[in-house]
Design a protein around this motif. Sequence first.
Motif, PDB file in Angstrom:
ATOM      1  N   LYS A 153       1.031  -1.192  -0.092  1.00  0.00           N
ATOM      2  CA  LYS A 153      -0.049   0.130  -0.098  1.00  0.00           C
ATOM      3  C   LYS A 153       0.739   1.197  -0.109  1.00  0.00           C
ATOM      4  O   LYS A 153       0.381   2.453  -0.510  1.00  0.00           O
ATOM      5  N   LYS A 154       2.124   1.238   0.362  1.00  0.00           N
ATOM      6  CA  LYS A 154       2.953   2.243   0.234  1.00  0.00           C
ATOM      7  C   LYS A 154       3.693   2.606  -1.113  1.00  0.00           C
ATOM      8  O   LYS A 154       4.454   3.493  -1.190  1.00  0.00           O
ATOM      9  N   TRP A 155       3.381   1.719  -1.577  1.00  0.00           N
ATOM     10  CA  TRP A 155       4.439   1.618  -3.158  1.00  0.00           C
ATOM     11  C   TRP A 155       3.654   2.820  -4.075  1.00  0.00           C
ATOM     12  O   TRP A 155       2.378   2.848  -3.919  1.00  0.00           O
ATOM     13  N   THR A 156       4.469   3.830  -4.327  1.00  0.00           N
ATOM     14  CA  THR A 156       4.085   4.788  -5.188  1.00  0.00           C
ATOM     15  C   THR A 156       4.000   4.702  -6.731  1.00  0.00           C
ATOM     16  O   THR A 156       3.733   5.676  -7.370  1.00  0.00           O
ATOM     17  N   GLY A 157       4.027   3.754  -7.137  1.00  0.00           N
ATOM     18  CA  GLY A 157       3.856   3.224  -8.473  1.00  0.00           C
ATOM     19  C   GLY A 157       5.031   3.341  -9.297  1.00  0.00           C
ATOM     20  O   GLY A 157       5.882   3.716  -8.794  1.00  0.00           O
ATOM     21  N   LEU A 158       4.887   3.115 -10.638  1.00  0.00           N
ATOM     22  CA  LEU A 158       5.915   3.121 -11.709  1.00  0.00           C
ATOM     23  C   LEU A 158       6.443   4.477 -11.948  1.00  0.00           C
ATOM     24  O   LEU A 158       7.744   4.946 -12.214  1.00  0.00           O
ATOM     25  N   ASP A 159       5.417   5.551 -11.551  1.00  0.00           N
ATOM     26  CA  ASP A 159       5.701   6.955 -11.843  1.00  0.00           C
ATOM     27  C   ASP A 159       5.886   7.779 -10.525  1.00  0.00           C
ATOM     28  O   ASP A 159       5.819   8.935 -10.679  1.00  0.00           O
ATOM     29  N   GLY A 160       5.671   7.169  -9.513  1.00  0.00           N
ATOM     30  CA  GLY A 160       5.881   7.793  -8.058  1.00  0.00           C
ATOM     31  C   GLY A 160       4.870   8.672  -7.736  1.00  0.00           C
ATOM     32  O   GLY A 160       5.018   9.491  -6.805  1.00  0.00           O
ATOM     33  N   GLN A 161       3.447   8.584  -8.428  1.00  0.00           N
ATOM     34  CA  GLN A 161       2.364   9.507  -7.938  1.00  0.00           C
ATOM     35  C   GLN A 161       1.486   8.686  -7.061  1.00  0.00           C
ATOM     36  O   GLN A 161       0.238   9.279  -7.139  1.00  0.00           O
ATOM     37  N   GLY A 162       1.727   7.455  -6.656  1.00  0.00           N
ATOM     38  CA  GLY A 162       0.837   6.889  -5.848  1.00  0.00           C
ATOM     39  C   GLY A 162       0.105   5.457  -6.044  1.00  0.00           C
ATOM     40  O   GLY A 162       0.601   5.127  -7.264  1.00  0.00           O
ATOM     41  N   PRO A 163      -0.498   4.759  -5.236  1.00  0.00           N
ATOM     42  CA  PRO A 163      -0.809   3.568  -5.576  1.00  0.00           C
ATOM     43  C   PRO A 163      -1.957   3.583  -6.528  1.00  0.00           C
ATOM     44  O   PRO A 163      -2.538   4.487  -6.804  1.00  0.00           O
ATOM     45  N   TYR A 164      -2.126   2.398  -7.546  1.00  0.00           N
ATOM     46  CA  TYR A 164      -2.934   2.358  -8.611  1.00  0.00           C
ATOM     47  C   TYR A 164      -4.357   1.766  -7.838  1.00  0.00           C
ATOM     48  O   TYR A 164      -4.354   1.152  -6.788  1.00  0.00           O
ATOM     49  N   ASP A 165      -5.492   1.793  -8.411  1.00  0.00           N
ATOM     50  CA  ASP A 165      -6.631   1.245  -7.847  1.00  0.00           C
ATOM     51  C   ASP A 165      -7.157   0.361  -8.895  1.00  0.00           C
ATOM     52  O   ASP A 165      -7.907  -0.589  -8.488  1.00  0.00           O
ATOM     53  N   THR A 166      -6.921   0.158 -10.249  1.00  0.00           N
ATOM     54  CA  THR A 166      -7.497  -0.696 -11.259  1.00  0.00           C
ATOM     55  C   THR A 166      -6.266  -1.195 -11.889  1.00  0.00           C
ATOM     56  O   THR A 166      -5.367  -0.106 -12.551  1.00  0.00           O
ATOM     57  N   VAL A 167      -6.125  -2.497 -12.059  1.00  0.00           N
ATOM     58  CA  VAL A 167      -5.044  -2.904 -13.205  1.00  0.00           C
ATOM     59  C   VAL A 167      -5.712  -3.694 -14.122  1.00  0.00           C
ATOM     60  O   VAL A 167      -6.565  -4.757 -13.696  1.00  0.00           O
ATOM     61  N   ILE A 168      -5.335  -3.412 -15.380  1.00  0.00           N
ATOM     62  CA  ILE A 168      -5.851  -4.004 -16.550  1.00  0.00           C
ATOM     63  C   ILE A 168      -4.711  -4.964 -17.217  1.00  0.00           C
ATOM     64  O   ILE A 168      -3.644  -4.413 -17.300  1.00  0.00           O
ATOM     65  N   PHE A 169      -4.930  -6.058 -17.774  1.00  0.00           N
ATOM     66  CA  PHE A 169      -4.092  -6.906 -18.091  1.00  0.00           C
ATOM     67  C   PHE A 169      -4.178  -7.451 -19.530  1.00  0.00           C
ATOM     68  O   PHE A 169      -5.385  -7.658 -19.869  1.00  0.00           O
ATOM     69  N   ILE A 170      -3.349  -7.273 -20.279  1.00  0.00           N
ATOM     70  CA  ILE A 170      -3.467  -7.738 -21.949  1.00  0.00           C
ATOM     71  C   ILE A 170      -2.096  -8.405 -22.212  1.00  0.00           C
ATOM     72  O   ILE A 170      -1.204  -8.001 -21.999  1.00  0.00           O
ATOM     73  N   GLY A 171      -2.172  -9.632 -23.140  1.00  0.00           N
ATOM     74  CA  GLY A 171      -0.981 -10.077 -23.742  1.00  0.00           C
ATOM     75  C   GLY A 171      -0.124 -10.858 -22.934  1.00  0.00           C
ATOM     76  O   GLY A 171       1.101 -11.124 -23.211  1.00  0.00           O
ATOM     77  N   HIS A 172      -0.770 -11.638 -21.939  1.00  0.00           N
ATOM     78  CA  HIS A 172       0.119 -12.744 -21.134  1.00  0.00           C
ATOM     79  C   HIS A 172      -0.204 -13.962 -21.233  1.00  0.00           C
ATOM     80  O   HIS A 172      -1.412 -14.579 -21.707  1.00  0.00           O
ATOM     81  N   LYS A 173       0.839 -15.065 -20.854  1.00  0.00           N
ATOM     82  CA  LYS A 173       0.455 -16.357 -20.974  1.00  0.00           C
ATOM     83  C   LYS A 173      -0.350 -16.543 -19.615  1.00  0.00           C
ATOM     84  O   LYS A 173      -0.372 -16.043 -18.525  1.00  0.00           O
ATOM     85  N   LYS A 174      -1.486 -17.519 -19.816  1.00  0.00           N
ATOM     86  CA  LYS A 174      -2.558 -17.544 -18.951  1.00  0.00           C
ATOM     87  C   LYS A 174      -1.753 -18.100 -17.643  1.00  0.00           C
ATOM     88  O   LYS A 174      -2.329 -17.701 -16.504  1.00  0.00           O
ATOM     89  N   TYR A 175      -0.885 -18.924 -17.766  1.00  0.00           N
ATOM     90  CA  TYR A 175      -0.607 -19.760 -16.459  1.00  0.00           C
ATOM     91  C   TYR A 175       0.515 -18.869 -15.725  1.00  0.00           C
ATOM     92  O   TYR A 175       0.573 -19.052 -14.489  1.00  0.00           O
ATOM     93  N   TYR A 176       1.278 -17.933 -16.358  1.00  0.00           N
ATOM     94  CA  TYR A 176       1.855 -16.807 -15.594  1.00  0.00           C
ATOM     95  C   TYR A 176       0.920 -15.867 -14.903  1.00  0.00           C
ATOM     96  O   TYR A 176       1.166 -15.579 -13.788  1.00  0.00           O
ATOM     97  N   LEU A 177      -0.103 -15.310 -15.643  1.00  0.00           N
ATOM     98  CA  LEU A 177      -0.828 -14.408 -15.301  1.00  0.00           C
ATOM     99  C   LEU A 177      -1.915 -14.662 -14.159  1.00  0.00           C
ATOM    100  O   LEU A 177      -2.269 -14.170 -13.070  1.00  0.00           O
TER     101      LEU A 177
END
Length: 170
Positions: free
Chosen positions: A97-121
């Motif tokens: 919860k303290k991670w500020t994200g890849l851009d340092g702007q704060g935590p994410y609330d929604t994560v969208i996934f596309i293009g992954h192998k099913k067993y990894y994701l």
Amino acid sequence: MVDTTKNTLIYSTYGRKMAKPVNPNVAGKMLSKAKRPLLVVGSEIVDNEQLIEKVVAIAKKGIPVAATGHSITALVNKDIGAKYINVHSLGHFLGDKKWTGLDGQGPYDTVIFIGHKKYYLDQVLSGIKNFTDLKSVAIERHYMQNATLSFGNLKPEVHLEALDELIENI
């Protein structure tokens, strides 16, 4: 309207909470209302120019991109500011919860996934589902039972139509 809520056959074990099948227009509207969404792109897009175009179109709607695997090679010159991260590491960071994200702007609330192998994701989504309060949306070609919302199992051409409809609604 593309119906992406059918054919939710799963290919592995599942827990007590399963992803709700979602249509692209509903997912698009949800993403447009997210305060801090993150698009996580996997390496399955690399040899598919149509999927790369869809990812770029989603990113141009103002959604930051995390490129996992070698997907960064397909996105590096697309002017969308994609940042590289390992998908398993990202899953770990999303649980902090303290991670500020890849851009340092704060935590994410929604994560969208596309293009992954099913067993990894599937493993990453299981961690997100069980250890975070994040909403996860799988706009993959295959039903991802551990997401909050997921497209069903789709043929490639139907998947592209669904992505177009999703983009229209963001």
